[in-house]
Design a protein around this motif. Structure first.
Motif, mmCIF file in Angstrom:
data_model
loop_
_atom_site.group_PDB
_atom_site.id
_atom_site.type_symbol
_atom_site.label_atom_id
_atom_site.label_comp_id
_atom_site.label_asym_id
_atom_site.label_seq_id
_atom_site.Cartn_x
_atom_site.Cartn_y
_atom_site.Cartn_z
ATOM 1 N N ALA A 91 -7.084 9.624 -0.593
ATOM 2 C CA ALA A 91 -8.408 9.619 -1.201
ATOM 3 C C ALA A 91 -8.927 11.044 -1.264
ATOM 4 O O ALA A 91 -8.553 11.901 -0.465
ATOM 5 N N ASP A 92 -9.770 11.305 -2.252
ATOM 6 C CA ASP A 92 -10.382 12.625 -2.353
ATOM 7 C C ASP A 92 -11.854 12.467 -2.682
ATOM 8 O O ASP A 92 -12.390 11.352 -2.705
ATOM 9 N N GLY A 93 -12.519 13.554 -2.953
ATOM 10 C CA GLY A 93 -13.951 13.508 -3.197
ATOM 11 C C GLY A 93 -14.347 12.682 -4.397
ATOM 12 O O GLY A 93 -15.483 12.236 -4.502
ATOM 13 N N ASN A 94 -13.407 12.464 -5.327
ATOM 14 C CA ASN A 94 -13.723 11.706 -6.540
ATOM 15 C C ASN A 94 -13.449 10.218 -6.400
ATOM 16 O O ASN A 94 -13.879 9.425 -7.229
ATOM 17 N N ASN A 95 -12.706 9.832 -5.370
ATOM 18 C CA ASN A 95 -12.402 8.402 -5.184
ATOM 19 C C ASN A 95 -12.315 8.063 -3.698
ATOM 20 O O ASN A 95 -11.292 7.577 -3.233
ATOM 21 N N ASP A 96 -13.422 8.313 -3.000
ATOM 22 C CA ASP A 96 -13.446 8.010 -1.570
ATOM 23 C C ASP A 96 -13.287 6.518 -1.302
ATOM 24 O O ASP A 96 -12.899 6.108 -0.206
ATOM 25 N N ASP A 97 -13.607 5.703 -2.313
ATOM 26 C CA ASP A 97 -13.491 4.254 -2.149
ATOM 27 C C ASP A 97 -12.137 3.746 -2.638
ATOM 28 O O ASP A 97 -11.976 2.562 -2.955
ATOM 29 N N LEU A 98 -11.149 4.621 -2.693
ATOM 30 C CA LEU A 98 -9.809 4.254 -3.169
ATOM 31 C C LEU A 98 -9.275 3.037 -2.422
ATOM 32 O O LEU A 98 -9.378 2.947 -1.186
ATOM 33 N N ALA A 99 -8.702 2.121 -3.187
ATOM 34 C CA ALA A 99 -8.081 0.937 -2.610
ATOM 35 C C ALA A 99 -6.617 0.883 -3.027
ATOM 36 O O ALA A 99 -6.283 1.147 -4.181
ATOM 37 N N VAL A 100 -5.748 0.556 -2.094
ATOM 38 C CA VAL A 100 -4.310 0.508 -2.339
ATOM 39 C C VAL A 100 -3.893 -0.919 -2.655
ATOM 40 O O VAL A 100 -4.219 -1.855 -1.916
ATOM 41 N N GLY A 105 13.885 3.754 -4.835
ATOM 42 C CA GLY A 105 15.315 3.780 -4.567
ATOM 43 C C GLY A 105 15.764 2.869 -3.440
ATOM 44 O O GLY A 105 16.913 2.956 -2.998
ATOM 45 N N ALA A 106 14.882 1.999 -2.940
ATOM 46 C CA ALA A 106 15.247 1.102 -1.829
ATOM 47 C C ALA A 106 14.927 -0.331 -2.216
ATOM 48 O O ALA A 106 14.000 -0.600 -2.984
ATOM 49 N N ASP A 107 15.684 -1.262 -1.653
ATOM 50 C CA ASP A 107 15.483 -2.679 -1.930
ATOM 51 C C ASP A 107 14.539 -3.343 -0.927
ATOM 52 O O ASP A 107 13.928 -4.359 -1.218
ATOM 53 N N SER A 108 14.431 -2.770 0.270
ATOM 54 C CA SER A 108 13.616 -3.399 1.319
ATOM 55 C C SER A 108 12.133 -3.180 1.074
ATOM 56 O O SER A 108 11.723 -2.203 0.435
ATOM 57 N N ASP A 109 11.296 -4.103 1.564
ATOM 58 C CA ASP A 109 9.851 -3.998 1.435
ATOM 59 C C ASP A 109 9.305 -3.001 2.446
ATOM 60 O O ASP A 109 9.898 -2.738 3.491
ATOM 61 N N CYS A 110 8.151 -2.433 2.123
ATOM 62 C CA CYS A 110 7.469 -1.512 3.036
ATOM 63 C C CYS A 110 6.423 -2.274 3.847
ATOM 64 O O CYS A 110 5.687 -3.099 3.304
ATOM 65 N N GLU A 111 6.369 -1.987 5.125
ATOM 66 C CA GLU A 111 5.277 -2.476 5.951
ATOM 67 C C GLU A 111 4.221 -1.383 6.002
ATOM 68 O O GLU A 111 4.515 -0.255 6.384
ATOM 69 N N TRP A 112 2.984 -1.732 5.618
ATOM 70 C CA TRP A 112 1.972 -0.698 5.518
ATOM 71 C C TRP A 112 0.579 -1.263 5.741
ATOM 72 O O TRP A 112 0.335 -2.466 5.584
ATOM 73 N N THR A 113 -0.329 -0.368 6.107
ATOM 74 C CA THR A 113 -1.752 -0.669 6.165
ATOM 75 C C THR A 113 -2.495 0.545 5.622
ATOM 76 O O THR A 113 -2.008 1.674 5.682
ATOM 77 N N PHE A 114 -3.694 0.291 5.088
ATOM 78 C CA PHE A 114 -4.522 1.388 4.584
ATOM 79 C C PHE A 114 -5.925 1.198 5.135
ATOM 80 O O PHE A 114 -6.616 0.240 4.806
ATOM 81 N N ASP A 115 -6.318 2.105 5.992
ATOM 82 C CA ASP A 115 -7.586 1.956 6.680
ATOM 83 C C ASP A 115 -8.276 3.310 6.809
ATOM 84 O O ASP A 115 -7.668 4.278 7.284
ATOM 85 N N GLU A 116 -9.520 3.371 6.383
ATOM 86 C CA GLU A 116 -10.328 4.581 6.464
ATOM 87 C C GLU A 116 -9.607 5.798 5.861
ATOM 88 O O GLU A 116 -9.621 6.906 6.394
ATOM 89 N N GLY A 117 -8.970 5.544 4.717
ATOM 90 C CA GLY A 117 -8.340 6.621 3.977
ATOM 91 C C GLY A 117 -6.982 7.049 4.472
ATOM 92 O O GLY A 117 -6.409 8.015 3.948
ATOM 93 N N VAL A 118 -6.434 6.368 5.475
ATOM 94 C CA VAL A 118 -5.129 6.731 6.031
ATOM 95 C C VAL A 118 -4.139 5.609 5.756
ATOM 96 O O VAL A 118 -4.399 4.442 6.087
ATOM 97 N N LEU A 119 -3.020 5.957 5.154
ATOM 98 C CA LEU A 119 -1.948 5.005 4.902
ATOM 99 C C LEU A 119 -0.961 5.071 6.059
ATOM 100 O O LEU A 119 -0.457 6.136 6.400
ATOM 101 N N SER A 120 -0.698 3.924 6.683
ATOM 102 C CA SER A 120 0.260 3.844 7.780
ATOM 103 C C SER A 120 1.478 3.075 7.317
ATOM 104 O O SER A 120 1.356 1.988 6.726
#
Length: 521
Positions: A469-478, A485-500
């Protein structure tokens, strides 16, 4: 009325006739000094900085292309000793460490320089294995979207069928129009073309305050006992032994000839373009830009340092990159080899991961990469170079979505790598990056952000990505996160602007750089 005046009169009458009929033809204008007749295109851009600045610098297609390939190849590839600057250093008794020992090597293997000059290498530059079709296939398979030759290096030898310079690849040596054949093969594959010029340094210029017989800012050492001072009509063009005003016309005519005969999409200039008087640089740019307009092509002009105004050229940084992200497209020219530009004996090469990671850094900062290849004198590209080009092509095939056609994110990235100064400005092209270093690009429509880890993460570890996120899209939603290049799914979370993320298995990540695609809601 003399011949030139008659020609000018006929040209003017013809131009008026065609204009009256509604046509705007490109006519020829003769250069009195060289006899060269350059096409005089309808003037959209006048040869002054204000008019030329209206052209703009980088066309969108160059911003999209990201990667090009060119090559240093010429008679200097015959001795293949230390550097492509062999023609200069062979004339120097005690040069700096860069060229030390070249004169001694030359005299040991070829004889005294007053008997065996640089021009004697030209018949030995045979290029018998040059295959423009295979080269074009190779460059395209490596991921390049544009390519072309060093059209003329400092050594004064033209790599095209020149009517101006008798020292050229069609007339002698290979007896092939290297530039013409290769550019035709590239166009057949839908690739853009580039020709590069380094010959502004060839002319032997005498400066105020220099002792008689001394030359400053000259590639070849002037010596009345050597071939470099020859008045032979052919050799004086190779060695640049002519008055400055005559050389400036000669320099301009060579560039105009390539533009007229081969229509390159880009012309690129090495350092020392600033020694060419402003008037000639303006005429060169106007000719190139007007030719592009006449042909319906978006063309570009690239050069180094402050040799041309920013609003009409693309800045190139040799063997380096930007430390920050500028507001306009720029370029870097880099080598596959660890040092030097032409093929030399016992050549060493950069590891592919080092090469690609530094390219990613360039792309994240609005840059374009011009990668140099070094063929042998016989036209064979060594296996070590082929292996790296193949590896680069495989990586680009897998991750090209995150490169081609992309635009910068709000920041280029962040990380822990120690940034070193480059030898020609900016930062070095050999920064040692790791998976702790993150770079970003964005899709042209802004709906996806690509995240590069410049190394292979440890499987199962948690990866945190900041600055999505940046100053123009602080409310960015993922919406989704996937690994290219991979077949497996990603495990992820997005909270307070940080993607884990959880780092993927080693079989799904890439040893060079792992890339995630973040789709924004």
């Amino acid at each position: 009325m003399n011949r030139i005046m008659k020609f000018a009169t006929r040209t003017l009458i013809a131009a008026c006739f065609f204009c009256a009929l509604g046509f705007s033809p490109a006519v020829e204008a003769q250069d009195a000094a060289s006899g060269f007749q350059a096409n005089q295109y309808p003037e959209v851009y006048a040869p002054d900085w204000e008019s030329l600045g209206k052209h703009g610098s980088a066309p969108e297609w160059l911003n999209d292309a990201k990667l090009g390939i060119y090559f240093h190849w010429g008679p200097y590839s015959v001795p293949a000793y230390r550097t492509e600057w062999y023609p200069r250093w062979m004339h120097m008794s005690k040069p700096k460490s860069w060229g030390a020992g070249t004169k001694e090597y030359h005299e040991k293997h070829y004889g005294p320089i007053d008997e065996f000059g640089y021009h004697h290498f030209i018949p030995m530059f045979t290029a018998e294995h040059f295959d423009p079709e295979k080269w074009a296939d190779l460059f395209q398979s490596a991921g390049a979207r544009f390519a072309g030759p060093v059209a003329q290096h400092h050594d004064g030898f033209s790599m095209w069928d020149s009517k101006i310079n008798p020292n050229n690849a069609k007339a002698e040596g290979p007896q092939r129009d290297v530039t013409g054949e290769l550019l035709a093969a590239l166009r057949d594959r839908g690739m853009k073309t580039i020709t590069t010029f380094h010959h502004s340094f060839t002319g032997q210029r005498q400066r105020d305050g220099q002792p008689d017989g001394e030359r400053a800012l000259s590639y070849y050492r002037y010596d009345k006992n050597l071939f470099t001072s020859s008045d032979d009509p052919k050799l004086r063009k190779l060695y640049g032994n002519m008055p400055e005003e005559e050389f400036n016309e000669y320099w301009l005519s060579l560039v105009q000839e390539v533009v007229d005969e081969y229509s390159p999409d880009m012309i690129w200039f090495d350092s020392w373009l600033d020694v060419i008087p402003e008037e000639y640089r303006q005429r060169m740019a106007a000719h190139h830009f007007n030719a592009g307009e006449h042909r319906g092509k978006e063309v570009a002009l690239i050069c180094k340092q402050e040799d041309m105004p920013d609003d009409l050229r693309v800045l190139d940084i040799e063997q380096g990159g930007m430390k920050d992200m500028p507001d306009r497209v720029w370029m870097t020219d880099i080598t596959l080899s660890a040092s030097g530009w032409c093929y030399v004996q016992n050549q060493k090469y950069k590891p592919l991961p080092l090469l690609v990671r530094n390219m990613i850094d360039v792309w994240s900062k609005r840059g374009v990469v011009l990668l140099n290849v070094s063929p042998r004198a016989d036209g064979v590209i060594p296996d070590e170079q082929l292996d790296r080009l193949k590896g680069l092509g495989q990586w680009m095939e897998m991750y090209g979505e995150a490169v081609y056609g992309t635009r910068p994110h709000s920041i280029y990235g962040y990380g822990e790598a120690a940034i070193k100064d480059g030898s020609h400005g900016g930062q070095a092209a050999t920064i040692q990056y790791s998976a702790k270093d993150v770079r970003f690009t964005r899709s042209a429509d802004g709906k996806s952000i690509y995240v590069f880890l410049l190394g292979q993460p440890t499987p199962g570890e948690e990866i945190t990505i900041k600055h999505l996120a940046d100053g123009n899209n602080d409310d960015l939603a993922v919406a989704t996160v996937s690994q290219l290049g991979a077949d497996s799914d990603c495990e992820w979370t997005f909270d307070e602007g940080v993607l884990s993320l959880t780092a993927p298995p080693a079989t799904d990540s890439n040893a060079i750089a792992t890339v995630f695609k973040v789709v924004i809601q």
